[in-house]
Design a protein around this motif. Structure first.
Motif, PDB file in Angstrom:
ATOM      1  N   MET A   1      23.005   2.385  10.486  1.00  0.00           N
ATOM      2  CA  MET A   1      22.204   1.768   9.423  1.00  0.00           C
ATOM      3  C   MET A   1      22.978   0.655   8.738  1.00  0.00           C
ATOM      4  SD  MET A   1      19.664   3.620   6.752  1.00  0.00           S
ATOM      5  CE  MET A   1      20.866   4.423   5.740  1.00  0.00           C
TER       6      MET A   1
ATOM      7  N   ALA B   1      13.804   2.472   7.961  1.00  0.00           N
ATOM      8  CA  ALA B   1      14.576   1.285   7.533  1.00  0.00           C
ATOM      9  C   ALA B   1      14.666   0.294   8.703  1.00  0.00           C
ATOM     10  CB  ALA B   1      15.974   1.703   7.075  1.00  0.00           C
ATOM     11  N   TYR B   2      14.988   0.814   9.872  1.00  0.00           N
ATOM     12  CA  TYR B   2      15.061  -0.027  11.078  1.00  0.00           C
ATOM     13  C   TYR B   2      13.697  -0.676  11.349  1.00  0.00           C
ATOM     14  CZ  TYR B   2      15.358  -0.979  16.146  1.00  0.00           C
ATOM     15  OH  TYR B   2      15.310  -1.573  17.385  1.00  0.00           O
TER      16      TYR B   2
ATOM     17  N   LEU C   1      12.333  -0.856   1.939  1.00  0.00           N
ATOM     18  CA  LEU C   1      13.625  -0.755   2.629  1.00  0.00           C
ATOM     19  C   LEU C   1      14.685  -0.084   1.748  1.00  0.00           C
ATOM     20  CD1 LEU C   1      15.485  -1.347   4.993  1.00  0.00           C
ATOM     21  CD2 LEU C   1      15.726  -3.701   4.167  1.00  0.00           C
ATOM     22  N   THR C   2      14.806  -0.545   0.509  1.00  0.00           N
ATOM     23  CA  THR C   2      15.792   0.050  -0.398  1.00  0.00           C
ATOM     24  C   THR C   2      15.606   1.562  -0.520  1.00  0.00           C
ATOM     25  OG1 THR C   2      15.924  -1.989  -1.656  1.00  0.00           O
ATOM     26  CG2 THR C   2      16.649  -0.007  -2.789  1.00  0.00           C
TER      27      THR C   2
ATOM     28  N   GLN D   1      14.194   3.589   1.568  1.00  0.00           N
ATOM     29  CA  GLN D   1      14.502   4.301   2.826  1.00  0.00           C
ATOM     30  C   GLN D   1      16.000   4.596   2.913  1.00  0.00           C
ATOM     31  OE1 GLN D   1      12.048   5.501   4.482  1.00  0.00           O
ATOM     32  NE2 GLN D   1      10.377   4.252   3.638  1.00  0.00           N
ATOM     33  N   VAL D   2      16.816   3.631   2.493  1.00  0.00           N
ATOM     34  CA  VAL D   2      18.270   3.838   2.524  1.00  0.00           C
ATOM     35  C   VAL D   2      18.659   4.923   1.506  1.00  0.00           C
ATOM     36  CG1 VAL D   2      20.531   2.746   2.214  1.00  0.00           C
ATOM     37  CG2 VAL D   2      18.652   1.454   3.280  1.00  0.00           C
TER      38      VAL D   2
ATOM     39  N   HIS E   1      14.097   8.435   7.718  1.00  0.00           N
ATOM     40  CA  HIS E   1      14.404   7.314   6.825  1.00  0.00           C
ATOM     41  C   HIS E   1      15.268   6.244   7.507  1.00  0.00           C
ATOM     42  CE1 HIS E   1      12.232   9.033   3.554  1.00  0.00           C
ATOM     43  NE2 HIS E   1      12.848  10.186   3.726  1.00  0.00           N
TER      44      HIS E   1
ATOM     45  N   LEU F   1      21.532  -3.119   8.700  1.00  0.00           N
ATOM     46  CA  LEU F   1      21.308  -3.758   7.392  1.00  0.00           C
ATOM     47  C   LEU F   1      22.094  -5.070   7.296  1.00  0.00           C
ATOM     48  CD1 LEU F   1      21.438  -0.701   4.943  1.00  0.00           C
ATOM     49  CD2 LEU F   1      19.420  -2.114   5.450  1.00  0.00           C
TER      50      LEU F   1
END
Lengths: 168, 168
Positions: free
Chosen positions: A20, A148-149, A53-54, A56-57, A144, A24
């Motif tokens: 990740m 994100a990916y 996205l935020t 998900q991380v 998650h 990112l």
């Protein structure tokens, strides 16, 4: 041969965070190259009522941390969900990785039969330690990382399956 | 306590397919309700060069089957990747589940140190059995289940996290 609970969980999280962090970084580079505001990428959702996205991380971080807390019995290191840049997301990942690495394997090993209760606003679930790890925490973590990916792919970031699967 | 290799793999796949079958059924119902051609939903991709919904289900099937083949040493049941409807995807899932259930646990247990080689058009990777399961096959499986879910969410299908995490 058999496998210890630590080996099923912590190394998988470390691999996932390594991947990740890498994709990112490619997302951040893509935004810079294309003149896209990084904040736009960080706020992208696949659909309106899904975390961006935020988020998900942040949720991947929590999914992994909770394994250490719930199975390892160690104190959580709260993280405030205030990340607002790629650099801050990388810092979140680094802090999560440091936390996971600080958990001794002895704290997690042998907890297969421990009772883990997950409470959500609507309901609660009870698991054995092994079912919590394999049937809840790992799918939730990968959910998650994959989302994100998927958000970055959806926005055109040039990443591929190996960015997701790549090793430590 | 420790965990056998079978218990790390086959039950996780069965849980994932159960969840996937459920959210695909909701996708089909959504298409019918909204007058959307099911073929449009099946062909949806998050980005042009990523596999569509149909492909995500096929790859999840393969990811799970290959564990039985590579670790269990059982003969693959080839599936032709010709699914063209929700019903055919459900059939693919049912056939994959039946195949997984046919593999005796004795075929998989104890293969932690076996050598598994994955060959792709560009390169090849060598894993131990346990690393193949935990660092490659499971993330790869969850990648495709999550991406199938993400495609349906992106198209507005009313599913939620419990449709992904829900048990067997």
């Amino acid at each position: 041969m058999t496998t210890q609970l630590y080996d099923l969980t912590v190394p998988a999280f470390l691999r996932g965070f390594h991947a990740m962090s890498g994709f990112l970084a490619k997302g951040e580079a893509f935004a810079a190259e294309k003149g896209i505001d990084p904040a736009e990428l960080l706020a992208t959702r696949l659909v309106e009522d899904m975390a961006p996205l935020t988020g998900q991380v942040q949720r991947a971080s929590d999914a992994a941390k909770f394994v250490a807390v719930r199975l390892g019995g160690v104190e959580n290191v709260p993280m405030a969900d205030e990340e607002a840049s790629f650099a801050e997301l990388q810092e979140r990942i680094a802090k999560t990785v440091a936390f996971l690495k600080s958990v001794p394997r002895e704290a997690i090993d042998g907890k297969e039969a421990a009772t883990v209760t997950i409470t959500t606003p609507r309901t609660s679930f009870e698991f054995t330690g092994i079912d919590y790890a394999t049937q809840f925490a790992l799918p939730n973590f990968y959910f998650h990382v994959t989302t994100a990916y998927a958000i970055l792919r959806h926005k055109g970031v040039p990443i591929g399956k190996m960015d997701f699967l790549g090793g430590i």
